[in-house]
Design an enzyme around this catalytic site. Structure first.
Site, PDB file in Angstrom:
ATOM      1  N   HIS A 279       0.899  -1.335   0.083  1.00 36.27           N
ATOM      2  CA  HIS A 279       0.123  -0.126  -0.098  1.00 36.27           C
ATOM      3  C   HIS A 279       0.764   1.199  -0.018  1.00 36.27           C
ATOM      4  O   HIS A 279       1.832   1.464   0.770  1.00 36.27           O
ATOM      5  CB  HIS A 279      -1.003   0.013   1.212  1.00 36.27           C
ATOM      6  CG  HIS A 279      -0.510   0.227   2.537  1.00 36.27           C
ATOM      7  ND1 HIS A 279      -0.351   1.180   3.238  1.00 36.27           N
ATOM      8  CD2 HIS A 279      -0.196  -0.902   3.421  1.00 36.27           C
ATOM      9  CE1 HIS A 279       0.004   0.993   4.503  1.00 36.27           C
ATOM     10  NE2 HIS A 279       0.280  -0.339   4.511  1.00 36.27           N
ATOM     11  N   GLU A 325      -4.803   1.919   2.593  1.00 37.93           N
ATOM     12  CA  GLU A 325      -5.058   0.804   3.530  1.00 37.93           C
ATOM     13  C   GLU A 325      -5.082   1.097   4.676  1.00 37.93           C
ATOM     14  O   GLU A 325      -5.821   0.399   5.575  1.00 37.93           O
ATOM     15  CB  GLU A 325      -3.803   0.057   3.094  1.00 37.93           C
ATOM     16  CG  GLU A 325      -3.782  -1.514   4.012  1.00 37.93           C
ATOM     17  CD  GLU A 325      -3.139  -1.161   5.323  1.00 37.93           C
ATOM     18  OE1 GLU A 325      -2.913  -0.265   5.976  1.00 37.93           O
ATOM     19  OE2 GLU A 325      -3.454  -2.318   6.165  1.00 37.93           O
ATOM     20  N   ASP A 353       3.362  -6.352   3.564  1.00 36.08           N
ATOM     21  CA  ASP A 353       2.578  -5.387   4.285  1.00 36.08           C
ATOM     22  C   ASP A 353       3.198  -5.689   5.849  1.00 36.08           C
ATOM     23  O   ASP A 353       2.401  -5.402   6.700  1.00 36.08           O
ATOM     24  CB  ASP A 353       1.476  -5.070   4.090  1.00 36.08           C
ATOM     25  CG  ASP A 353       0.898  -3.775   4.914  1.00 36.08           C
ATOM     26  OD1 ASP A 353      -0.270  -3.718   5.406  1.00 36.08           O
ATOM     27  OD2 ASP A 353       1.870  -2.990   5.164  1.00 36.08           O
ATOM     28  N   HIS A 424       3.621   3.077  12.660  1.00 37.40           N
ATOM     29  CA  HIS A 424       2.821   4.152  12.863  1.00 37.40           C
ATOM     30  C   HIS A 424       3.427   5.388  13.382  1.00 37.40           C
ATOM     31  O   HIS A 424       2.702   6.249  14.015  1.00 37.40           O
ATOM     32  CB  HIS A 424       1.443   3.750  13.457  1.00 37.40           C
ATOM     33  CG  HIS A 424       0.717   2.916  12.529  1.00 37.40           C
ATOM     34  ND1 HIS A 424      -0.715   2.498  12.684  1.00 37.40           N
ATOM     35  CD2 HIS A 424       0.936   2.560  11.222  1.00 37.40           C
ATOM     36  CE1 HIS A 424      -1.093   1.701  12.077  1.00 37.40           C
ATOM     37  NE2 HIS A 424      -0.242   1.748  11.001  1.00 37.40           N
TER      38      HIS A 424
END
Lengths: 457, 457
Positions: A279, A325, A353, A424
C-alpha cells in the site's frame, strides 16, 4: 535397438532432475540479482524523503502516486495506469497536546498522537479526571455512572511473551480500534490509549479508530508507552489526577486518490493475472519506510527482477500499489471491484505489508485452506535464502477482498521483532531499513511469483 | 485382571506424550520468561556504556572482568571464579590518519582504522604511491618489482550475492588477515584494506592481521568502504596518486587478563560440564554491543533463566566469558588447557558470537560430525520461536579448542544480514540491539542447554 530402450526410463528421471536444477538456478538468480543490484532501497529512500506522510486525502500521497507511475514506467513495463478511488479525508490539524496536571497545578506534557478518525476537543482543549481500564469489557461494565465526563485511559500493553508481533498487536488492538467508541457510548469525553508497541520509549504510535455511523467521534490519542506509564503512576498516587487534552482533528469530504498499477502482459495466458503489491499510503506523521514503503518498493522490484533476468511471465504480472489501506481500505475494495468487471481472472495475489525485514516465509489464505501445503513443496528452494515457514495466514489487508472473490492470496512473512518499534510513528524512517533484508524480501516475492507462474499453485 | 493388562500398552504411549508435553512446556517457559523479564538487555547497556573498548591489555577489559564477576555473583550461583590468562597487548596509540593527496597537493582525509597488530609509521607518517590489488595471489604475482616502496591497497569487496554474512566475510577476509604480511614480503611500506562490510558508508572496520614471527609488522589500516571507493576512483584517474599514512600503534609485553566463569553445580553429574559462553573482550574502538557483548549477556541470562524457572541442571552448567578472542584466542586456549587438567569432563559447549539478532537456529561441530542431525529432533520445540536451522558448522572460535579435545560444540546462529554493518566499529552500540531479539537468543541457548542436560545429545 533393445539397448536404446533399456535406458528409456532415464528420460523422465533426467527431465525431472533438469527441471529441478532449472528451478534452483532461477530462484538463486532472483536472490543474487536482488542482493547485488537491488534498486528497492534507493527507491525507498526517494519515496520516504520526498513523499513522507502519505495519508489518504493528502498532497503527499498524490505526489507519491506520480512518483510510482514514473518509477514503474522507467522499468519499462507493458502498461502503467491508475484507478480512481474516492478516499476518506481526515486531518490531524494543529499539533495535539496532552498534559498531566499534578495536584500542585503543574503541567507535564505526555507524548501523544491523535488516532485516525479522532474527534476534536474545543479549541482550547478539555480537562477531566481519568479512569484507567484494561479492556473493552471493563469499560462496558463501568458504564455511564463511572465514565460520564471522564477521560478513559486504555492501558493494557501488548503481551511481551507472545512471539509474533502481529499476534500481540491483534490481541491488544481492540483498545485502539474500538475503545474510543465504547468509551463514547459510556459518556466519556475523550480517550487515551497506550501505544501499540513492545518498546518503552517516548514515541507515540498513531493508528485508526472507528466510531459507528450513529455515534459522534470523541477526541482520542495514543500515548507513548513511557507517557502511559507516567500517567498510570500518577493515577496510582492520586485517582483524581486530571489531564488536559487538545486535539484539532477534522473530517473533510471524501477526496480523490488512486491505485497505481504496473503490468507485464502474460506470454501464454494474458487474461490470467498474478498480483504482487503493497500500500502506497501511510499515516501522516510518518515517512512510512516499513509501513508500507517497503512493500511498495519490493513489489516494483519484483517486476524489475523479471526484466533483469530476461524472464517473460506466462500469466499477466501486475504490481499493484493500493491507496488508503491505513484508514479505509478503499483502494483494495475498488481494485477487487474492478477486477470482477474486467475480462481477465486473478489466479494469485501476494502482498508485502509487514515491513522490510529479513523474510522468514510466506502465509497463505484461500477458500480451500491448503495453499500453504502445496507451496511448501518449494521450501527447499528458499531455505538457502533464510525462508522456511509456509503457513496458513491472512496474506495482507489489501488482497483480502480478492480472497473473498475466490482468489488464492498470500503475504510475505518477515521477521517481526522490530516492526512494532516503528509502526505508525515518526521514526519509521529509511535508516531503520537494512538494504539486504529489503532486497531478500523482494527476491522472495519474485521467486514465489515465478514458481506460481510456471508451475501453478 | 485381564482388562487391566489390555490397556498396559497405553502406559508407554501416555508417558511419551506426557514427556513431550513437559518438553514443550519447559522450552516455552524459557522463551516467555526471557521475553517478559529478560535482563540481558539492561546488562548489555551497562557493559557497553561503562566498559567500551575492552581490548586485551586494556583497563576497560579488566573493568569488565570485575563487572562480570559481580553480575554473575548476583544471580546467585554456586561458584564464580576467574582464570588467569596472559594476553597479547597491542595499542593503537594516537589516532591514525590516512590522507589522499591529489595532483594539486590537496589532502583529503580517508576514514581509516589501524588493524590489530599493525606496525607504526614514522612519527610524522609516510607518503607513497598505491598499488590496488584484489587478492593475495595478485600480490604474490606482482612481487618486489612492483611493490617495493609502495602502499598496497586490497580492495576486493565482500560478495553481496552471498546469503550468509559470515561466509562472505570469510571469503574476503584473507586480505585483512594475511594481506599485510604478503605485502610486507614484497617490500611494501604499508597496507590499506577495504573494510569488511556490505555497507557503503564512512565507518572503518578494524580487525586482526597477522605477521609471521620472522617478519616485521608494517603499518596497516582498514578504510571505510566509501573511502576505499574514493581511493580506487583517484587511482583510476591517476595511477601515481599518493597517500599519506600515519599510524602510531605499538606492541607491548603480554599483559595479565582473565576468563570469568559462573557455575551451577550439577545435581546428578557434577563432574560433567556443559558450557555456554561468549567473549568478554572487544576491539578498542568499539563498545562491542553485538561483538560480543550480546554473547556475554545472553550466557549470563541462561543461568538466570535456569534460576528463574526453578530448574536444577543435572550436569554442571558453566557460563564462560572468554578473554582475548579478537586478537589471540588466549582465553579459549587457556580454558581448554585447564579443562583437561580438572577432574570433570566437558560434554557440550555452545557459544554465542554472531550478534544479538533474531536466532534462526544452531550450528554444531563435533569429531563425529552428526550432532546437528541428533539435535534436529528438537526442531519442533523451537519453530514456534523462529528457530528452524540445525546445521553443521564451526560453533564459535572460543569453543573450538574444546572441540579439538573431543567435546561436541555448537554456536547460536542468528540472522546475519546486519552484523557486518557494525562489526568491529564505533557504531556497534546498544542502540543497534533489539531487546526482543537478544532475549530470544538467550532463551534459545537456555532451552537447548536444558534439552542436552535432560536428554543428552
Amino acid at each position: 535397438m533393445r539397448s536404446v530402450f533399456r535406458f528409456a526410463w532415464l528420460i523422465p528421471v533426467l527431465a525431472t532432475l533438469a527441471h529441478a536444477q532449472t528451478e534452483k538456478v532461477t530462484v538463486d538468480r532472483f536472490f543474487a540479482e536482488a542482493l547485488a543490484h537491488g534498486q528497492a532501497y534507493e527507491n525507498l529512500r526517494v519515496l520516504t524523503t520526498q513523499h513522507p506522510g502519505r495519508l489518504a486525502g493528502s498532497q503527499s500521497l498524490e505526489g507519491a502516486v506520480v512518483w510510482a507511475q514514473k518509477t514503474l514506467g522507467a522499468l519499462p513495463l507493458d502498461r502503467v495506469y491508475t484507478q480512481d478511488v474516492m478516499v476518506p479525508h481526515w486531518e490531524r490539524g494543529a499539533p495535539e497536546s496532552v498534559l498531566l496536571l499534578d495536584s500542585a497545578g503543574h503541567c507535564q506534557p505526555l507524548a501523544a498522537a491523535a488516532l485516525g478518525n479522532s474527534g476534536a476537543t474545543p479549541a482550547d482543549g478539555l480537562t477531566a479526571e481519568v479512569v484507567e481500564v484494561k479492556s473493552l469489557a471493563e469499560v462496558r461494565a463501568l458504564g455511564r455512572t463511572r465514565l460520564a465526563g471522564k477521560i478513559v485511559f486504555f492501558n493494557r500493553p501488548m503481551n511481551p511473551a507472545v512471539f509474533r508481533g502481529m499476534t500481540a498487536y491483534g490481541e491488544a488492538g481492540d483498545q485502539r480500534n474500538q475503545g474510543p467508541a465504547a468509551a463514547a457510548a459510556g459518556g466519556a469525553v475523550a480517550v487515551l490509549t497506550r501505544s501499540l508497541t513492545h518498546a518503552l520509549d517516548d514515541v507515540p504510535h498513531t493508528g485508526n479508530t472507528r466510531f459507528p455511523p450513529e455515534s459522534a467521534a470523541i477526541p482520542a490519542a495514543a500515548l507513548s508507552t513511557l507517557a502511559a506509564d507516567r500517567l498510570a503512576a500518577a493515577l496510582a498516587a492520586d485517582p483524581h489526577t486530571r489531564v488536559h487534552v487538545a486535539i484539532h482533528a477534522r473530517k473533510l469530504p471524501d477526496a480523490p486518490s488512486h491505485n497505481v498499477i504496473g503490468e507485464i502482459r502474460g506470454s501464454e495466458f494474458p487474461d490470467q493475472i498474478i498480483v504482487v503489491g503493497g500500500h502506497l499510503d501511510s499515516w501522516d506523521i510518518t515517512p512510512g519506510a516499513h509501513d508500507d514503503g517497503a512493500g511498495v518498493v519490493q513489489s516494483i522490484e519484483v517486476l524489475r527482477l523479471f526484466r533483469a533476468l530476461g524472464l517473460k511471465p506466462r500469466h499477466t504480472l501486475r504490481c499493484v500499489l493500493f491507496t488508503n489501506e491505513e484508514n479505509g481500505l478503499r483502494g483494495a475494495v475498488r481494485y477487487a471491484q474492478l477486477a470482477r468487471e474486467e475480462p481477465g481472472r486473478h489466479i494469485f495475489a501476494i502482498e508485502s505489508d509487514n515491513g522490510g525485514f529479513a523474510p522468514n516465509g510466506f502465509n497463505f489464505g484461500s477458500t480451500q485452506g491448503d495453499a500453504h501445503l502445496r507451496a511448501a513443496r518449494w521450501r527447499g528452494l528458499f531455505e538457502p535464502w533464510g525462508l522456511w515457514n509456509f503457513s496458513k495466514g491472512s496474506g495482507g489487508a489489501d488482497v483480502g477482498p480478492l480472497m473473498l472473490a475466490g482468489v488464492t492470496i498470500a503475504g510475505l512473512t518477515p521477521d517481526s521483532q522490530r516492526y512494532f518499534d516503528y509502526h505508525h510513528t515518526a521514526i519509521d524512517t529509511i535508516e531503520k531499513v537494512n538494504p539486504r533484508e529489503l532486497h531478500l524480501g523482494a527476491a522472495a516475492l519474485a521467486a514465489l511469483v515465478w514458481l506460481v507462474d510456471t508451475q501453478g499453485l
